[in-house]
Write an enzyme that holds these catalytic residues in place. Structure first.
Site, PDB file in Angstrom:
ATOM      1  N   ARG A  58      11.250 -14.568   5.517  1.00  0.00           N
ATOM      2  CA  ARG A  58      10.573 -15.338   4.481  1.00  0.00           C
ATOM      3  C   ARG A  58      10.254 -16.718   5.033  1.00  0.00           C
ATOM      4  NH1 ARG A  58       8.202 -12.335   0.697  1.00  0.00           N
ATOM      5  NH2 ARG A  58       9.657 -10.991  -0.421  1.00  0.00           N
TER       6      ARG A  58
ATOM      7  N   ALA B 104       9.697  -5.494  -3.677  1.00  0.00           N
ATOM      8  CA  ALA B 104       8.953  -6.276  -4.665  1.00  0.00           C
ATOM      9  C   ALA B 104       7.558  -6.534  -4.152  1.00  0.00           C
ATOM     10  CB  ALA B 104       9.661  -7.600  -4.930  1.00  0.00           C
TER      11      ALA B 104
ATOM     12  N   GLU C 242       4.651  -0.647  -4.228  1.00  0.00           N
ATOM     13  CA  GLU C 242       5.592  -1.363  -3.366  1.00  0.00           C
ATOM     14  C   GLU C 242       6.702  -0.458  -2.852  1.00  0.00           C
ATOM     15  OE1 GLU C 242       5.088  -4.338  -2.083  1.00  0.00           O
ATOM     16  OE2 GLU C 242       3.225  -4.482  -3.214  1.00  0.00           O
TER      17      GLU C 242
ATOM     18  N   GLU D 285       6.976  -0.406   1.137  1.00  0.00           N
ATOM     19  CA  GLU D 285       8.131  -1.052   1.757  1.00  0.00           C
ATOM     20  C   GLU D 285       9.220  -0.089   2.225  1.00  0.00           C
ATOM     21  OE1 GLU D 285       9.499  -4.377  -0.575  1.00  0.00           O
ATOM     22  OE2 GLU D 285       7.558  -5.366  -0.427  1.00  0.00           O
TER      23      GLU D 285
ATOM     24  N   GLY E 109       9.933 -23.973 -14.356  1.00  0.00           N
ATOM     25  CA  GLY E 109       9.790 -25.419 -14.238  1.00  0.00           C
ATOM     26  C   GLY E 109       8.506 -25.829 -13.541  1.00  0.00           C
TER      27      GLY E 109
ATOM     28  N   GLU F  17       6.228  -7.010   6.464  1.00  0.00           N
ATOM     29  CA  GLU F  17       6.628  -5.628   6.149  1.00  0.00           C
ATOM     30  C   GLU F  17       6.656  -4.752   7.395  1.00  0.00           C
ATOM     31  OE1 GLU F  17       4.556  -3.829   2.873  1.00  0.00           O
ATOM     32  OE2 GLU F  17       5.118  -5.443   1.505  1.00  0.00           O
TER      33      GLU F  17
END
Length: 181
Positions: free
Chosen positions: A64, A76, A93, A97, A116, A142
């Protein structure tokens, strides 16, 4: 639910449009009549899936970029558009994945990830009756991700140890544990 506190959106301008998200600046009137601005990330929404195979969950470990590390996660993906059915996204997905299709897909919850600053809504599914299908990785992360299996019973220990720190995965796994007793 909605707004019961007298805050009223009065305008919004788009500041930037990316491939996945956009940034807008919203003008809001407060209950006292003052006007203020908030930056909002607009996102089409996502589906997350807890693929359960017996007592094990099939998870992924992928890089990530935002946190510059690999993360242990449940499968996801983002909705391709605001009107794409989340169940369709979930099924896509699973195939992309982990190379699985679900005979049964049950909606566990719908939640906001980070209200937020972002309007992303996530639909969380429990996938059972899994069958193998061709894996179709989409994107460089992936293509390089690892598929791992964990026991659903081990989730609290993985969270406590810091091995599992991805919020959507923690939420999905805990909801699956609660659903299954």
């Amino acid at each position: 639910m909605g707004n019961r506190n007298g805050f009223t959106p009065i305008g919004e301008r788009q500041g930037w449009q990316g491939r996945v998200v956009s940034l807008s600046v919203a003008e809001i009137r407060a209950p006292d009549g003052s006007i203020y601005e908030r930056e909002i990330i607009r996102h089409p929404g996502a589906a997350v899936i807890v693929p359960l195979d017996g007592e094990e969950v099939i998870m992924i470990r992928q890089y990530r970029a935002a946190v510059n590390r690999e993360m242990l996660e449940i499968p996801a993906g983002k909705l391709d558009s605001h009107d794409e059915p989340p169940e369709f996204t979930a099924r896509r997905e699973l195939r992309e994945e982990i190379g699985k299709q679900a005979g049964h897909l049950e909606l566990l919850a719908v939640f906001h990830n980070s209200p937020g600053f972002c309007d992303e809504v996530t639909h969380c599914y429990l996938a059972t009756e899994l069958a193998d299908t061709d894996r179709l990785p989409h994107g460089i992360e992936e293509e390089h991700m690892a598929i791992e299996r964990i026991k659903l019973a081990d989730v609290p220990d993985l969270v406590a140890s810091g091995e599992l720190i991805d919020a959507k995965s923690i939420v999905g796994l805990m909801l699956a544990r609660e659903r299954l007793g």
